[in-house]
Design an enzyme around this catalytic site. Sequence first.
Site: not given
Length: 548
Positions: A336, A385, A426, A504
Amino acid sequence: MAPHAEADVGSADGHGHSRNGNGSASSRSGHADLFVVQSPNVTYTDNEIASKYTYRTTSVTQDANGKYVATPKELVYNFKVDRKVPKVGMMLVGWGGNNGTTVTAGILANRRGLVWDTREGSRAANYYGSVIMGSTMKLGTDPISMKEVNIPFHDVLPMVHPNDLVIGGWDISGMNLADAMDRAAVLEPTLKAQVKKDMAQMVPLPSIYYPDFIAANQEDRADNVIPGSKASMAHVEKIRQDIRDFKQRNGLGKVIVQWTANTERYADIIPGVNNTADNLLKAIEQGHEEVSPSTVFAVACILEGAPFINGSPQNTFVPGAIELAERHSAFIGGDDFKSGQTKMKSALVDFLINAGIKLTSIASYNHLGNNDGKNLSSQKQFRSKEISKSNVVDDMVEANSVLYKKGEHPDHTVVIKYLPAVGDNKRALDEYYAEIFLGGHQTISIFNVCEDSLLASPLIIDLVLVTEMMTRIQWKLSDDNEVDGPAEYKGFHSVLSILSYMLKAPLTPPGTPVVNALAKQRGALTNIFRACVGLEPESDMTLEHKLF
């Protein structure tokens, strides 16, 4: 170009070099050193840099009385770096998505040194946001001026230049990249106009599509798929053949594959199915429903010897995939892309806890309108996520037994909502609530507008450049040690934890700790590169300024 073409955005100029927007040159055939290390522990030949490096650490044990005993340890390593920079291909799964089209246009713009008009004035191509291309590393201190000497990170070791990358890939959508770039709605129209002709000739290869693993709202895109809706060895072999064809057609030395496609749901870990390498291969042969598309891509790349990086949060690297990579000494990395909100979180939490401030809750709210957001509006994909964004504080909390008792952890919630109107811009809202001196409290609220694909694209480049570099580094324990080590040079572990700064949910070798603290991740990347040229780790002691 013919259908399913790739972009040789790194075709050379008349002198065998490619140039970036600032006119600097890079060569595929070698590396012009910006510096040399003058040391008896470092030698240079035309083909390699060889160094002897003393690694110093501290072993800690506990005696019968519970007292810690710290013992300094030293190990001497020999590193060997291949100086010849190969011609490299980057294949993206999800090439026609926001990230794939943005990174392709960006590399084209940099190679051609493009300038375009915006409402805020003219803009020129750059690699801002890339650690490798946009940051520097302290080399040392000038003994006369006493000032630090910093050099571009890209020049620490002989690395591929992104302008030289040949790009190709797969997508379940057969749209050419010019139209897909318009669909993504990320770039300025004046920039798109300058790269549109080239990108219109780029068409992704058909990809695999297992509807159960991504949101149902993606079905209308799936017009460019390899037949079959479940895992199969035929899919593995088709991907392997695509990689071989791409490599041969473009005269490449290496191909690195990266998953930039939609988030999948988590795959269940089932004994007898995906818990070992042999079971996973058998499950693929039998078309088991718990083998995801990304895992099939990973297996194909492992068997083909092409490094594979997972840029989405799903558990692509099930235990069987990791074991298979180790068996074949193949490089894998994930998971990620860490570009905006989570990167801020890993830096801020590290700061607060290291400052002795007890973080008690984190609330993260996101809304976005790109196709990633649309896919994440499905609960199963959102759960993938949520896991990757929620675990980024664990190691920092566990490291501080003064603030947190065993098992204690800050409350942490993550919310993601799909709002089409905001597109790729975002919105990320975070509230950090902490306990301070004498029962007081501190609240930090952050509103972060992240142009998602423009932050992620430089990470895609970094991951490819660092991964390729690791394929040219070998090591062994020196004969100077009192312990036995490998007699022959070997590569790093298959799981490239050095990529953690860009991801991540960092994947680490089985049984090793996960590090999420951003400063530690950057330090590991920097100091491994320094070790390869025989330099000590960066030190902030600056005793030369303090002791007279």
